[in-house]
Design a protein around this motif. Sequence first.
Motif, mmCIF file in Angstrom:
data_model
loop_
_atom_site.group_PDB
_atom_site.id
_atom_site.type_symbol
_atom_site.label_atom_id
_atom_site.label_comp_id
_atom_site.label_asym_id
_atom_site.label_seq_id
_atom_site.Cartn_x
_atom_site.Cartn_y
_atom_site.Cartn_z
ATOM 1 N N MET A 111 -6.807 9.670 -3.597
ATOM 2 C CA MET A 111 -7.190 8.537 -2.831
ATOM 3 C C MET A 111 -8.354 8.628 -1.728
ATOM 4 O O MET A 111 -9.101 8.041 -1.543
ATOM 5 N N PHE A 112 -7.887 9.966 -1.010
ATOM 6 C CA PHE A 112 -8.526 10.273 0.114
ATOM 7 C C PHE A 112 -10.112 10.621 -0.520
ATOM 8 O O PHE A 112 -11.042 10.146 0.028
ATOM 9 N N TYR B 151 -8.141 13.812 5.395
ATOM 10 C CA TYR B 151 -8.464 12.354 4.861
ATOM 11 C C TYR B 151 -10.154 12.509 4.871
ATOM 12 O O TYR B 151 -10.921 12.072 3.960
ATOM 13 N N TRP C 241 -0.333 -2.318 -2.418
ATOM 14 C CA TRP C 241 -0.931 -1.628 -3.597
ATOM 15 C C TRP C 241 -1.436 -2.332 -4.644
ATOM 16 O O TRP C 241 -2.440 -1.891 -5.369
ATOM 17 N N LEU D 68 -1.721 11.802 -2.146
ATOM 18 C CA LEU D 68 -3.047 10.786 -1.483
ATOM 19 C C LEU D 68 -4.129 11.525 -1.697
ATOM 20 O O LEU D 68 -5.222 10.869 -1.350
ATOM 21 N N SER E 148 -12.315 7.373 -1.341
ATOM 22 C CA SER E 148 -12.414 6.588 -0.691
ATOM 23 C C SER E 148 -13.827 6.099 -0.066
ATOM 24 O O SER E 148 -14.050 5.070 0.565
ATOM 25 N N THR F 279 -5.327 2.581 3.114
ATOM 26 C CA THR F 279 -5.248 4.054 3.327
ATOM 27 C C THR F 279 -4.927 4.494 4.996
ATOM 28 O O THR F 279 -3.878 5.263 4.869
ATOM 29 N N GLN G 225 -12.714 12.838 1.787
ATOM 30 C CA GLN G 225 -13.588 11.526 1.425
ATOM 31 C C GLN G 225 -14.904 12.072 1.663
ATOM 32 O O GLN G 225 -15.748 11.797 0.645
ATOM 33 N N TRP H 124 -9.798 -1.179 0.934
ATOM 34 C CA TRP H 124 -9.237 0.118 0.625
ATOM 35 C C TRP H 124 -8.996 1.073 1.872
ATOM 36 O O TRP H 124 -7.840 1.952 1.971
ATOM 37 N N GLN H 125 -9.971 0.978 2.769
ATOM 38 C CA GLN H 125 -10.075 1.983 3.999
ATOM 39 C C GLN H 125 -8.723 1.692 4.921
ATOM 40 O O GLN H 125 -8.005 2.516 5.310
#
Length: 507
Positions: A284-285, A424, A345, A281, A288, A403, A428, A399-400
């Motif tokens: 992705m963090f 996260y 997703w 993850l 973001s 997550t 970020q 997105w946020q």
Amino acid sequence: MSITEENETKTPPGTNVDLVTSSASSHDSTREEENNDSDYDPAKWYNKKPFGKLFPFSSGLSQILMVSFVCFLCPGMFNALSGMGGAGLSSATLSNKANIALYSCFATVGFFSGTIVNTFGVRWSLAFGGTGYSIYIGSFLCYKHTGNEGFIIFAGAWLGLTAATLWAATSTCNISYPTEAKKGTYMFIFWAIFNLGGVIGSLIPLAQNMNNSSGDVTDGSYIAFLILTILGAIIALFMLPTKNVRRTDGTKVIYQKNPSIVSELTELVKLLFKEPWILLLFPMFFASNFFYTYEQSDFAIAFTVRTRSLNSLLFWLMQMVGSYVIGILLDLKKLSRRTRGIFGWVSLFILTQVIWGIGMLWVKGRTRNQTVSLIDFKEGRYIGPMFLYMFFGFYDAIWQCYTYWIMGALTNSARKGAIYAGWYKGLQSAGSAIAWSMDLNEKPYKTMYGTTWGLLAGSLVVAFPILYLKVENTTEIEKDLKDIKGVSQELVDELNIQKTITTKERA
């Protein structure tokens, strides 16, 4: 979408048991609290239902609403200012420097911010976090009269430190206070109220700058933002400690009671080794907030100040729409939680390709060295970029919220949720610091855009296995408690019995 828990049977406080661990400062050990629900006192004002119908102040929903209004007034006003491009100044250079300082400090402190929240509690973390927004906005007002750039850069760094604690506390509440069936709904409630701050905040400079065709906002806009952020920090002081919070089905929140800094730092490192799959993850963090730099600097600066105010309003308004859409999707009762996660997703991946693909039509014809007149909302050429910016806002919310939902699907524990939130926000902010540094160094717009698009799409691919490997239809109690020493099997058994009874009652 209803914000009430109509299908949940309320369990009378005192009949449900939850774990409260304690860690003495002299040694890293934990113990279970007596099974008498000692934190609950029905005579307390916050445990009583207003008018006999509304949720008590101690309910998870009430506390989420409080957190939402703190963010409405603090980061909401910051977002309104940032959405105008250059933090309201005609040039983005100074705000870029402030943002680099902000997100560099945010990244450093953010990774450990969950530890800070677990140590000092949600209330004080939120209140302390709110103060940084006031100082940051005040520094831009000061600059307009004194030209003091150093103050702005210091304020950015200080905001990075304080915002890390505010967002870790906020994320802890969003992850652990809702029931499993309503995590998407609660995320929508929070995100909608939070971004309403950006909408209303954008109305202030829009009204004050309606006849202003230059690139700088007025003093009145900064003063209004300053007052509202101070109010937000004060409201945070009225939050309840986590130990007094009940979810709307009557269950308590798993939290760490009186932990030491040493025990929390130890737990942060241990959790990373015990759950190495969480690394999937991390990209992705990291991605973001990466897109904010292009959207709020490279894109937004192309418009007159009044049009930037309108853009900001539309951007945050579409965030509210986006959070509503993803909230409905992620709480669909007809689908299993894993199926909802995969469906979310797929939707997010398609949106990434469509929205950012269309955005290439704008960026491919623009360079930093171009001399182009600023776009005003009265011009016909404004329509296309207006809709593009609106969908940037819509995408951001999707997105946020998605997550946050993934993190909430992995744990119901406030303690573990705070650690996830720290990772996260730290990653970020590291991504944001790099993006703002790229912008300060005047990387080509195509480079900024392509890097952002690639990060978004690539990080989704890397995160996909989590949906298969770790997101299950419910988070078993043992998974949240197995790594905490001193938990008796009897307590775990009793928790599972209560969970079985509640599940049968709901069915």
